[in-house]
Design an enzyme around this catalytic site. Structure first.
Site, PDB file in Angstrom:
ATOM      1  N   MET A   1       0.756  -1.016   0.000  1.00 36.02           N
ATOM      2  CA  MET A   1       0.000   0.000   0.000  1.00 36.02           C
ATOM      3  C   MET A   1       0.822   1.104   0.000  1.00 36.02           C
ATOM      4  O   MET A   1       1.556   1.282   0.764  1.00 36.02           O
ATOM      5  CB  MET A   1      -0.590  -0.017   1.165  1.00 36.02           C
ATOM      6  CG  MET A   1      -1.001  -1.010   1.477  1.00 36.02           C
ATOM      7  SD  MET A   1      -1.474  -1.428   2.486  1.00 36.02           S
ATOM      8  CE  MET A   1      -1.595  -2.275   2.541  1.00 36.02           C
TER       9      MET A   1
ATOM     10  N   GLU B   1       0.852  -3.744  -4.038  1.00 35.75           N
ATOM     11  CA  GLU B   1       1.489  -3.563  -2.732  1.00 35.75           C
ATOM     12  C   GLU B   1       2.966  -3.930  -2.736  1.00 35.75           C
ATOM     13  O   GLU B   1       3.786  -3.197  -2.192  1.00 35.75           O
ATOM     14  CB  GLU B   1       0.760  -4.402  -1.671  1.00 35.75           C
ATOM     15  CG  GLU B   1      -0.622  -3.906  -1.340  1.00 35.75           C
ATOM     16  CD  GLU B   1      -0.618  -2.523  -0.734  1.00 35.75           C
ATOM     17  OE1 GLU B   1       0.398  -2.159  -0.120  1.00 35.75           O
ATOM     18  OE2 GLU B   1      -1.590  -1.790  -0.891  1.00 35.75           O
TER      19      GLU B   1
END
Ligand SMILES: [Ca+2]
Length: 330
Positions: free
Chosen positions: A1, A163
């Site tokens: 993220m 991610e």
């Protein structure tokens, strides 16, 4: 993220707290620690101490935190003294959390093309081809996670792709030292990181991790899906049934990402976003592309992706990567 880090984790903290930064290209390579990959819990001596020594020897906040952990969670004070006596303060973590203020002139026009620049980092042949390969290599686990949690498989793959580039970039910073530095040597989000440090220590006790072994982003996000410790404790699952939740393991990460989406309200086989003709609607978002503004009608599943990372660009990148991987895999 990640992205755009500044906004990212902060918003993430609000949204839920899975956070991370491996996907933030600005920060992902800025980690000098040697790589340590955890595949199983490792028990090593923790060197209990009667008193706090090291760089935090005179830190009242650390002493108060230790007292809190003893009082609230029954940790041994000597055990925690031993951990914090060995902890390093990570200067690069402080620098990343505390960006230099900008004193230059204000731009005459707001920057355009932010979405185009962002998109180029994730919607690439390399991301798509490696996504297909990750899916094929983990086809059974992804299929099982999709069925168990009702999450379309391409979105499980795309999240892990954005991610951590399918686990190749999970971060190399010791999570304990990242969170200790952020909690006690920075101010902006110290409260949030103190809570995550508390969750991290509980996680290591519950899961039998040696405290200095887990590694991740400089901001404390761990494993292929970049879960913060609080999300790890709430949402990680032991998907390969070996009795241990290990988000550095592909199977456990796949199941855990799907579980996270399920708990956030994902509806399988439902639309995520489509181009919109106008922007006069609440459910339409605008992204700044090189060629002008793009308008997209977004559906509830788009908001579910934003619970992972509260950014329209992030959610759109995940959506478009998911669709591209699915198409190429046909
Ligand atoms: Ca497991």
């Amino acid at each position: 993220m990640k992205h755009r880090f500044h906004k990212r984790i902060f918003k993430l903290a609000i949204a839920l707290t899975l956070t991370g930064c491996a996907s933030n290209p600005q920060v992902k390579n800025d980690v000098p620690h040697p790589a340590v990959v955890i595949t199983a819990p490792i028990k090593t001596p923790e060197y209990p101490r009667q008193t706090l020594t090291g760089i935090y020897a005179n830190s009242l906040p650390v002493k108060h935190f230790i007292q809190h952990m003893v009082r609230e969670h029954g940790f041994s004070e000597e055990y925690l003294n031993g951990l914090f006596s060995r902890a390093n303060r990570l200067d690069y973590v402080i620098r990343l959390e505390t960006p230099e203020p900008y004193h230059g002139p204000k731009p005459a026009h707001p920057k355009v093309g932010g979405w185009t620049r962002y998109r180029k980092q994730f919607i690439t042949d390399m991301h798509i081809n490696n996504g297909v390969a990750f899916w094929n290599n983990n086809a059974n686990a992804i299929q099982k996670a999709s069925v168990t949690y009702g999450v379309d498989p391409e979105y499980i793959v795309a999240i892990i792709g954005v991610e951590t580039f399918y686990g190749r970039n999970v971060g190399k910073t010791r999570t304990f030292e990242a969170l200790t530095t952020l909690a006690f040597d920075t101010q902006r989000r110290a409260k949030f990181f103190t809570s995550e440090l508390e969750n991290f220590l509980l996680m290591t006790r519950e899961e039998n991790y040696e405290v200095f072994k887990p590694v991740g982003s400089w901001a404390g996000a761990m494993g292929l899906g970049q879960f913060m410790p609080s999300s790890f404790r709430k949402l990680a699952v032991d998907f390969n049934n070996d009795g241990h939740r290990d988000l550095w393991d592909q199977n456990d990460a796949i199941g855990s990402v799907a579980h996270y989406f399920s708990k956030s309200g994902w509806q399988s086989n439902r639309p995520v976003a489509e181009p919109a003709k106008s922007y006069s609607d609440d459910a339409v978002i605008t992204l700044s592309a090189d060629t002008g503004n793009e308008h997209w009608r977004v559906h509830p599943n788009f908001k579910v992706i934003k619970k992972y990372n509260n950014s329209d660009k992030y959610a759109m990148a995940v959506h478009q990567l998911a669709q591209a991987i699915k198409q190429r895999r046909l």
